[in-house]
Design an enzyme around this catalytic site. Structure first.
Site, PDB file in Angstrom:
ATOM      1  N   GLU A 218      57.021  25.007  31.129  1.00  0.00           N
ATOM      2  CA  GLU A 218      55.708  24.423  30.857  1.00  0.00           C
ATOM      3  C   GLU A 218      55.118  25.051  29.594  1.00  0.00           C
ATOM      4  O   GLU A 218      53.924  24.928  29.324  1.00  0.00           O
ATOM      5  CB  GLU A 218      54.764  24.587  32.050  1.00  0.00           C
ATOM      6  CG  GLU A 218      54.556  26.011  32.494  1.00  0.00           C
ATOM      7  CD  GLU A 218      53.616  26.109  33.683  1.00  0.00           C
ATOM      8  OE1 GLU A 218      52.464  25.683  33.564  1.00  0.00           O
ATOM      9  OE2 GLU A 218      54.046  26.625  34.731  1.00  0.00           O
TER      10      GLU A 218
ATOM     11  N   CYS B 190      54.909  25.053  37.332  1.00  0.00           N
ATOM     12  CA  CYS B 190      55.915  26.020  37.806  1.00  0.00           C
ATOM     13  C   CYS B 190      56.950  25.389  38.729  1.00  0.00           C
ATOM     14  O   CYS B 190      57.824  26.088  39.258  1.00  0.00           O
ATOM     15  CB  CYS B 190      55.225  27.194  38.495  1.00  0.00           C
ATOM     16  SG  CYS B 190      53.981  27.949  37.466  1.00  0.00           S
TER      17      CYS B 190
ATOM     18  N   HIS C  92      57.038  31.305  45.013  1.00  0.00           N
ATOM     19  CA  HIS C  92      56.602  31.289  43.615  1.00  0.00           C
ATOM     20  C   HIS C  92      55.577  32.411  43.483  1.00  0.00           C
ATOM     21  O   HIS C  92      54.625  32.476  44.260  1.00  0.00           O
ATOM     22  CB  HIS C  92      55.966  29.932  43.268  1.00  0.00           C
ATOM     23  CG  HIS C  92      55.183  29.987  41.991  1.00  0.00           C
ATOM     24  ND1 HIS C  92      55.736  30.437  40.814  1.00  0.00           N
ATOM     25  CD2 HIS C  92      53.895  29.698  41.705  1.00  0.00           C
ATOM     26  CE1 HIS C  92      54.823  30.404  39.863  1.00  0.00           C
ATOM     27  NE2 HIS C  92      53.687  29.966  40.382  1.00  0.00           N
TER      28      HIS C  92
HETATM   29  N1  CAA Z   1      41.173  47.752  44.753  1.00  0.00           N
HETATM   30  C1  CAA Z   1      41.958  46.896  45.436  1.00  0.00           C
HETATM   31  N2  CAA Z   1      41.793  45.547  45.374  1.00  0.00           N
HETATM   32  C2  CAA Z   1      40.833  45.070  44.563  1.00  0.00           C
HETATM   33  C3  CAA Z   1      40.001  45.902  43.813  1.00  0.00           C
HETATM   34  C4  CAA Z   1      40.191  47.325  43.941  1.00  0.00           C
HETATM   35  N3  CAA Z   1      39.454  48.186  43.259  1.00  0.00           N
HETATM   36  N4  CAA Z   1      39.152  45.134  43.113  1.00  0.00           N
HETATM   37  C5  CAA Z   1      39.433  43.834  43.412  1.00  0.00           C
HETATM   38  N5  CAA Z   1      40.457  43.808  44.296  1.00  0.00           N
HETATM   39  C6  CAA Z   1      41.104  42.629  44.878  1.00  0.00           C
HETATM   40  C7  CAA Z   1      40.153  41.535  45.301  1.00  0.00           C
HETATM   41  O1  CAA Z   1      39.572  41.822  46.550  1.00  0.00           O
HETATM   42  C8  CAA Z   1      41.095  40.343  45.315  1.00  0.00           C
HETATM   43  O2  CAA Z   1      41.876  40.382  46.479  1.00  0.00           O
HETATM   44  P1  CAA Z   1      41.818  39.157  47.510  1.00  0.00           P
HETATM   45  O3  CAA Z   1      42.204  37.944  46.719  1.00  0.00           O
HETATM   46  O4  CAA Z   1      42.814  39.528  48.536  1.00  0.00           O
HETATM   47  O5  CAA Z   1      40.412  39.082  47.973  1.00  0.00           O
HETATM   48  C9  CAA Z   1      42.039  40.626  44.148  1.00  0.00           C
HETATM   49  O6  CAA Z   1      41.894  42.008  43.859  1.00  0.00           O
HETATM   50  C10 CAA Z   1      41.722  39.838  42.904  1.00  0.00           C
HETATM   51  O7  CAA Z   1      40.348  39.978  42.663  1.00  0.00           O
HETATM   52  P2  CAA Z   1      39.472  38.721  42.209  1.00  0.00           P
HETATM   53  O8  CAA Z   1      39.742  37.557  43.084  1.00  0.00           O
HETATM   54  O9  CAA Z   1      38.074  39.167  42.018  1.00  0.00           O
HETATM   55  O10 CAA Z   1      40.155  38.487  40.789  1.00  0.00           O
HETATM   56  P3  CAA Z   1      39.769  37.500  39.645  1.00  0.00           P
HETATM   57  O11 CAA Z   1      38.850  36.434  40.109  1.00  0.00           O
HETATM   58  O12 CAA Z   1      39.352  38.306  38.478  1.00  0.00           O
HETATM   59  O13 CAA Z   1      41.181  36.847  39.259  1.00  0.00           O
HETATM   60  C11 CAA Z   1      42.949  35.346  39.771  1.00  0.00           C
HETATM   61  C12 CAA Z   1      42.262  36.665  40.133  1.00  0.00           C
HETATM   62  C13 CAA Z   1      42.100  34.183  40.232  1.00  0.00           C
HETATM   63  C14 CAA Z   1      44.312  35.301  40.448  1.00  0.00           C
HETATM   64  C15 CAA Z   1      43.133  35.283  38.218  1.00  0.00           C
HETATM   65  O14 CAA Z   1      43.969  36.313  37.789  1.00  0.00           O
HETATM   66  C16 CAA Z   1      43.674  33.972  37.747  1.00  0.00           C
HETATM   67  O15 CAA Z   1      42.936  33.020  37.506  1.00  0.00           O
HETATM   68  N6  CAA Z   1      45.032  33.869  37.547  1.00  0.00           N
HETATM   69  C17 CAA Z   1      45.688  32.657  37.088  1.00  0.00           C
HETATM   70  C18 CAA Z   1      45.784  31.607  38.169  1.00  0.00           C
HETATM   71  C19 CAA Z   1      46.809  31.909  39.236  1.00  0.00           C
HETATM   72  O16 CAA Z   1      47.691  32.733  39.067  1.00  0.00           O
HETATM   73  N7  CAA Z   1      46.716  31.194  40.350  1.00  0.00           N
HETATM   74  C20 CAA Z   1      47.686  31.292  41.406  1.00  0.00           C
HETATM   75  C21 CAA Z   1      47.912  29.986  42.100  1.00  0.00           C
HETATM   76  S1  CAA Z   1      48.310  28.727  40.887  1.00  0.00           S
HETATM   77  C22 CAA Z   1      49.980  28.932  40.626  1.00  0.00           C
HETATM   78  O17 CAA Z   1      50.662  29.555  41.380  1.00  0.00           O
HETATM   79  C23 CAA Z   1      50.593  28.334  39.405  1.00  0.00           C
HETATM   80  C24 CAA Z   1      50.733  29.379  38.370  1.00  0.00           C
HETATM   81  O18 CAA Z   1      51.765  30.024  38.219  1.00  0.00           O
HETATM   82  C25 CAA Z   1      49.567  29.621  37.507  1.00  0.00           C
END
Ligand code: CAA
Length: 390
Positions: free
Chosen positions: A79, A111, A233
């Site tokens: 992609e 993906c 994945h």
């Molecule tokens: N210690 C331990 N854990 C902590 C922490 C700390 N100090 N601070 C935060 N965390 C945890 C949070 O609790 C959270 O865990 P949970 O999800 O279990 O609640 C985790 O860390 C992530 O924190 P946030 O949700 O606040 O993180 P974020 O909003 O900044 O971003 C994300 C996370 C949404 C995955 C972001 O990285 C993102 O947008 N990534 C791209 C999209 C993606 O990968 N999506 C996956 C599904 S789509 C897919 O699979 C296709 C693909 O390849 C993209």
């Protein structure tokens, strides 16, 4: 006739960023990246590596002369392809010196692309049992500096030979799949970076998994206890665990322990490479097979493929006798051991260095990239590749 994965290898660029240091630079607690998201190191592609070279370098690890002669179909899942018309498969076909009497195409559905490629390959082998198909899964995941997605970037490729009487994993015929038109993650043609609704994408990933899992059980009458391991994945390693936990109670206590332990083995490589989009599921499979104790021949492995937008599929394979003898564990260990860490400043600089898009000439002569196949520059809008092994 058994059809499946006869060979599987991966390649990642030689540079990486330490996630603890990325967290410090972004004013985030390191545990958020290392525990919350579950990533330790993130592969960074120098300008001399693009999805074509990554795929070609992965294939170089696994192909021999017999493969080169017998492969008559090259399927390139990506992609982050380099051209909206010409497929990456054609470049790889030339770089690897494959038999000219071959079909070469690129497949795209986020993906999920490589999984579509594997299913196409299976059909091709069913009709042409003596031939072999090269399936490539190659991507560079880019969300942008200082974005929420930044911690889930990465770069790398997996190459697989699909054939009759495979030495590693025979794919079973039953699988469950699902399409729904959703906007969780997408990248318009004009954008270098993906757009993503992070929380929604996580929800949809888990929902798709649960839906195809239910469908799979109805189709097959099999259950969780029938699986040695399930690979997911893995855009980041925590997400597969979240999906697995939604169904874990369906398994006996013993199976739960086994599935959780094997989940850890299946995430080790991904934890140290990052998201490689369509190759992530297959990197997880390589990690499982190379980092676990030898499983019994006949063990069933589940595979959950998810491509945003979205298509999901749950399919399965049966491990073949002595499969461990046919893995490339040593080469992969060498690859990990020879990587070099880059500072956050160096990573940011590399991230901003892109191939010119205005028709100008560029030569990427003086990098320290040890990869055998590299992008050497661009001239007249044509990428110039080199295979140093030729
Ligand atoms: N210690 C331990 N854990 C902590 C922490 C700390 N100090 N601070 C935060 N965390 C945890 C949070 O609790 C959270 O865990 P949970 O999800 O279990 O609640 C985790 O860390 C992530 O924190 P946030 O949700 O606040 O993180 P974020 O909003 O900044 O971003 C994300 C996370 C949404 C995955 C972001 O990285 C993102 O947008 N990534 C791209 C999209 C993606 O990968 N999506 C996956 C599904 S789509 C897919 O699979 C296709 C693909 O390849 C993209």
């Amino acid at each position: 006739m058994k059809i499946g994965i006869d060979k599987i290898g991966f390649y990642a660029p030689h540079l990486y960023v330490d996630m603890n240091k990325l967290a410090a630079a972004r004013n985030v607690e390191p545990e958020k990246f290392t525990i919350g998201i579950g990533q330790e190191k993130m592969a960074v592609a120098p300008i001399t590596q693009d999805p074509v070279t990554l795929a070609a370098n992965a294939a170089l690890i696994i192909l021999d002369e017999e493969d080169r002669a017998k492969i008559d179909f090259v399927i390139f899942g990506t992609e982050s392809g380099i051209d909206n018309s010409k497929s990456g498969a054609v470049y790889v076909h030339r770089l690897l010196g494959l038999n000219p009497n071959a079909r070469s195409v690129e497949v795209k559905q986020a993906c999920y692309g490589a999984t579509a490629g594997i299913q196409m390959a299976k059909g091709h082998i069913a009709l042409n049992p003596d031939s072999r198909v090269l399936v490539l899964a190659s991507d560079i995941a880019r969300y942008g500096l200082n974005t929420a997605g930044e911690a889930t970037q990465g770069a790398g490729a997996v190459a697989m030979v699909i054939s009759a009487d495979p030495k590693i994993l025979a794919l079973e015929d039953q699988s469950a799949y699902l399409t729904a038109d959703i906007m969780d993650f997408w990248r318009p043609i004009y954008s270098d970076f993906a757009f993503v609704d992070g929380k929604f994408s996580n929800e949809q990933y888990v929902l798709f998994f649960k839906t195809v899992w239910e469908q799979y059980k109805t189709k097959t009458n099999l259950g969780l206890n029938d699986f040695e391991a399930i690979c997911f994945h893995l855009p980041y390693t925590k997400i597969g665990l979240k999906a697995l936990r939604t169904i874990l109670e369906e398994a006996s206590e013993e199976s739960q322990e086994r599935l959780l332990a094997n989940y850890q083995s299946s995430t080790l490589y991904n934890r140290n490479v990052g998201n490689i989009y369509t190759g992530s599921l297959y990197l997880s499979l390589v990690s499982l097979l190379e980092q676990s104790e030898q499983f019994k021949s006949g063990s069933r492995i589940g595979l959950f493929s998810y491509g945003s937008g979205a298509v999901g599929e749950f399919f399965t394979g049966i491990l073949q006798p002595n499969y461990q003898e046919y893995l490339y564990s040593e080469k992969h260990a060498e690859l990990f051991a020879s990587r070099t860490e880059v500072s956050i400043e160096e990573y940011e600089k590399m991230f901003q260095q892109t191939v010119p898009v205005d028709g100008s000439t560029a030569v990427f002569g003086s990098t320290n990239d040890p990869a055998p196949i590299q992008l050497k520059g661009i001239k007249d809008n044509m990428r110039q590749y080199e295979n140093k092994t030729n």
